[in-house]
Structures are given as structure tokens and as C-alpha cells.
Design a protein around this motif. Structure first.
Motif, PDB file in Angstrom:
ATOM      1  N   HIS A 179       6.762  53.729  56.490  1.00  0.00           N
ATOM      2  CA  HIS A 179       5.328  54.030  56.613  1.00  0.00           C
ATOM      3  C   HIS A 179       5.177  55.660  56.285  1.00  0.00           C
ATOM      4  O   HIS A 179       5.649  56.475  56.880  1.00  0.00           O
ATOM      5  N   ILE A 181       3.010  58.721  55.848  1.00  0.00           N
ATOM      6  CA  ILE A 181       1.616  59.253  56.465  1.00  0.00           C
ATOM      7  C   ILE A 181       1.211  60.380  55.947  1.00  0.00           C
ATOM      8  O   ILE A 181       2.143  61.268  55.980  1.00  0.00           O
ATOM      9  N   HIS A 206      -0.443  55.073  54.997  1.00  0.00           N
ATOM     10  CA  HIS A 206      -1.535  55.487  55.766  1.00  0.00           C
ATOM     11  C   HIS A 206      -2.335  56.825  55.426  1.00  0.00           C
ATOM     12  O   HIS A 206      -1.890  57.900  55.701  1.00  0.00           O
ATOM     13  N   TRP A 207      -3.350  56.574  54.681  1.00  0.00           N
ATOM     14  CA  TRP A 207      -3.922  57.798  54.037  1.00  0.00           C
ATOM     15  C   TRP A 207      -4.862  58.432  55.020  1.00  0.00           C
ATOM     16  O   TRP A 207      -5.352  57.756  55.973  1.00  0.00           O
ATOM     17  N   CYS A 209      -4.364  60.307  57.545  1.00  0.00           N
ATOM     18  CA  CYS A 209      -3.936  60.243  58.861  1.00  0.00           C
ATOM     19  C   CYS A 209      -2.920  61.262  59.195  1.00  0.00           C
ATOM     20  O   CYS A 209      -1.947  62.028  58.240  1.00  0.00           O
ATOM     21  N   LYS A 231      -6.642  59.071  62.666  1.00  0.00           N
ATOM     22  CA  LYS A 231      -7.604  59.017  61.196  1.00  0.00           C
ATOM     23  C   LYS A 231      -8.173  60.455  61.464  1.00  0.00           C
ATOM     24  O   LYS A 231      -8.875  60.467  62.206  1.00  0.00           O
ATOM     25  N   THR A 238      -3.902  55.383  66.448  1.00  0.00           N
ATOM     26  CA  THR A 238      -3.118  53.981  66.414  1.00  0.00           C
ATOM     27  C   THR A 238      -1.513  54.363  66.700  1.00  0.00           C
ATOM     28  O   THR A 238      -1.297  55.489  66.479  1.00  0.00           O
ATOM     29  N   LEU A 240       2.174  53.371  66.027  1.00  0.00           N
ATOM     30  CA  LEU A 240       2.907  52.710  65.335  1.00  0.00           C
ATOM     31  C   LEU A 240       4.468  52.855  65.628  1.00  0.00           C
ATOM     32  O   LEU A 240       4.856  53.851  66.321  1.00  0.00           O
TER      33      LEU A 240
END
Ligand code: NDP
Length: 320
Positions: A179, A181, A206-207, A209, A231, A238, A240
Motif C-alpha cells: 500500500h 500512501i 492511497h492518494w 492520504c 484523507k 481508514t 488499514l
């Protein structure tokens, strides 16, 4: 007339600043060549290795060796070869004087040659959980070093520059999921790297973020099992599930004391002649992470330490 106390300043043919793999390797070579080098350790003797857990990629060790043990053994080897250690931090260097003059917080020295091996430090996020899980707990700043511990697992990589993308590509070859980030909606890495990462099916982006905290809900709480990401646009959070976090948001080379004295690149790394360790000041050499934004490995630092000692020896030979 009153007598004036003249304090003799300790003079060395070679002074090495920094006590990581580059510094100790330079010391081993310089000592074996009969130069009685002095190593000035800096504020954190042993450098980054002292906070590294299992090292599996330093040649010569069939079983993992602890970073602290490895660098302690390097020090013992350097001392056995005839190097001396001084626990001090250099605060000023006169690069115009011959011999060079070095001023520490405690001592003062002169030297015919200087090897700079002051290293670099990884930048950290400063979020809750990061410091707690650093090392063997699941937070790392080096995918080459620690990636193999996460084979088949899920990891997060933070950052959007060349390092982050290279680390994510490397990890994608080992891990089930990576992932990435990043706090922006674009990567600042080179085009070729962006193209390569875009083709990898197990990299999830995950843009815009940021990691808010790193945690563990497992029974013993010793290993990371999730990160909370927020975000940037709406502050929504969120959770993860991950087994490890690789922070790749840049490094800071330890070159403050060299500013304006030795040529540095735009990121603050010491500039050396291609394939060599010579800086722009004849007689001053640099080795290891302080002069290497690309590889940053203990073994490459050690290799450069060897090169610097050989370059310094040749320079001294030409002085005679
Ligand atoms: P960079 O400074 O290039 O990138 C750092 C990244 O981390 C940026 O995406 C930045 O985002 C992000 N970042 C910084 N601080 C934070 C933070 N607090 N929270 C979240 N994200 C953050 O560092 P690199 O280590 O990638 O590269 C350093 C130098 O080394 C560069 O010149 C690079 O080109 C070079 N390099 C070259 C390689 C190659 O040629 N193959 C390989 C590796 C490095 P933002 O843009 O928002 O600030």
C-alpha cells in the motif's frame, strides 16, 4: 616575561569523522597501512547500525547478526589494527589551514587528511506508534534491509519520491500487497519508476492520504498490525491492516558542519569525484551515506570507507 602555556594540538595523518561501517572500515585500512588514524565518533557512536535489529545482508554471517553487535565488532577490529577512538563531536573544521584544523566539543586536532563518514539519518513521520515499533516491531526505513522479513505479507510504504517508489517496487516482488500512501495525488519519482510501479498489480495507491498512527491490536502488542490513515481532503479516517510500514520520506545527510567548506549537492550530500571519494578540497575524502543518496547500505558504506582510506593514503604519499 611571563611563560605562555602552549597546548600541543594532537596531529594525525588521517582523521576519520564518524563511526559507522564507513568510518570503521576506513580506520581498519588506514591503521593497517601504519597511519594510526583517529576516529572521532560523533554524538551517536556506531551510527544507524546501533538501532538496527537483525542484519541478514552483510556478507560473512550465515546467521543474522544484530546491527549493534556488528558495529561493535567493527570498532574492536579497528582498535586492534591500531586505530584510536575519541568520543567527541566535531563542531568546526578549518579547511583552509594546512594541516586541517578540527575543533570538537571537547578536543582539538590537526590532520593532513580527513575522511568524512558522518552518515545520514532517515526522516520519520513522528506519528504515534512509529518510534515504538521501529526495528523488529514492523517499522523500517530500509526495504532492502528489512523487506525479506515481510515475504508474502502486507506492507505500507509512505512517500512519493524516488526512494518510496523504488522501495515499493522492491517490496512488491516479495510481499502479497504493498500500500503506497502519499500525501499528494502524484508521484515525484522519475518517469521510468512511475511507469514500472504502475504496472504492478499488487501495489495499491492511497492518494492524498497520511498515516495518522501505527498500532498493534495483537495480544502481545509487539508487532504492527495496522495503520490509521487520514484523507487530506476531508480528514476521514481508514484503518488499514498491514504487517509492516516502510517510511521513505527522505534522508538528512549529517553535513551541517561542512556547509560552505566542502561542496555539497542540493540535498546536502557531500559531492565526490565519480567513482572516487575525493571531495572538492584536496585531502578531504567522504565515504558512506553522507556521500551516497542512492545505495545507503552498510556494505556499500564499508566499501566506500575502504576506498577513502586508499585514496587518503595515495594523497599522503604524494605529499611527501
Ligand atoms: P524526496 O525528498 O525526493 O521525497 C520525499 C517524499 O516523501 C516526497 O514524496 C514527500 O512528499 C514525502 N514526504 C516528506 N515528508 C513527509 C511527511 N512528513 N509525511 C508524508 N510524506 C512526506 O526523497 P527521496 O528519499 O525519495 O529521494 C532523495 C534524493 O535521492 C532525491 O534527489 C532522489 O531523486 C534521489 N534518489 C534517486 C534514486 C535513483 O536515482 N534511482 C533512488 C532514490 C533516491 P511531498 O512532495 O509532499 O513533500
Amino acid at each position: 616575561m611571563e611563560a605562555v602555556d602552549v597546548v600541543a594540538v594532537d596531529h594525525r595523518r588521517i582523521i576519520i569523522i564518524g563511526s559507522g561501517p564507513a568510518g570503521y572500515t576506513a580506520a581498519i585500512y588506514a591503521a593497517r597501512a601504519g597511519h594510526q588514524p583517529l576516529i572521532i565518533t560523533g554524538g551517536a557512536p556506531g551510527g544507524q547500525m546501533t538501532t538496527t535489529g537483525d542484519v541478514e545482508n552483510y556478507p560473512g554471517f550465515a546467521e543474522p547478526v544484530q546491527g549493534f553487535q556488528l558495529v561493535t565488532d567493527m570498532q574492536a577490529q579497528a582498535e586492534k589494527c591500531g586505530a584510536q577512538i575519541e568520543y567527541d563531536v566535531i563542531v568546526d573544521i578549518d579547511v583552509e589551514a594546512r594541516p586541517f584544523r578540527l575543533k570538537g566539543e571537547i578536543g582539538e586536532w590537526t590532520a593532513d587528511t580527513i575522511i568524512i563518514a558522518t552518515g545520514a539519518t532517515a526522516r520519520w513521520l513522528g506519528v504515534p506508534g512509529e518510534a515504538e515499533f521501529r526495528g523488529s516491531g514492523g517499522v523500517s526505513a530500509c526495504a532492502t534491509c528489512d523487506g525479506p522479513f515481510y515475504k508474502g505479507k502486507i506492507v505500507a510504504v509512505v512517500g512519493g519520491g524516488n526512494t518510496a517508489v523504488e522501495e515499493a517496487i522492491h517490496l512488491a516482488g516479495l510481499c502479497k500487497e504493498v500500500h503506497l500512501i502519499h500525501r499528494r495525488d502524484y508521484l515525484s519519482a522519475e518517469k521510468v519508476l512511475i511507469e514500472r510501479i504502475s504496472r504492478l498489480p499488487n501495489v495499491i495507491f492511497h492518494w492524498r492520504c497520511q498515516i495518522n498512527s501505527i498500532g498493534s491490536e495483537s495480544e502481545n502488542g509487539k508487532f504492527v498490525d495496522h495503520v490509521n490513515i487520514v484523507k487530506v481532503a476531508d480528514d476521514s479516517m481508514t484503518k488499514l491492516v498491514v504487517d509492516g510500514v516502510f517510511v521513505a520520506i527522505g534522508h538528512d545527510p549529517a553535513t551541517t558542519v561542512l556547509n560552505g567548506k566542502v561542496e555539497l549537492d542540493s540535498a546536502g550530500y557531500v559531492k565526490v569525484a565519480p567513482g572516487r571519494t575525493q571531495t572538492n578540497v584536496p585531502g578531504i575524502f567522504a565515504a558512506g551515506d553522507v556521500a551516497d543518496p542512492h545505495y545507503r547500505q552498510a556494505v556499500t558504506a564499508a566499501g566506500m570507507g575502504c576506498m577513502a582510506a586508499l585514496d587518503a593514503e595515495r594523497y599522503l604519499g604524494e605529499l611527501c
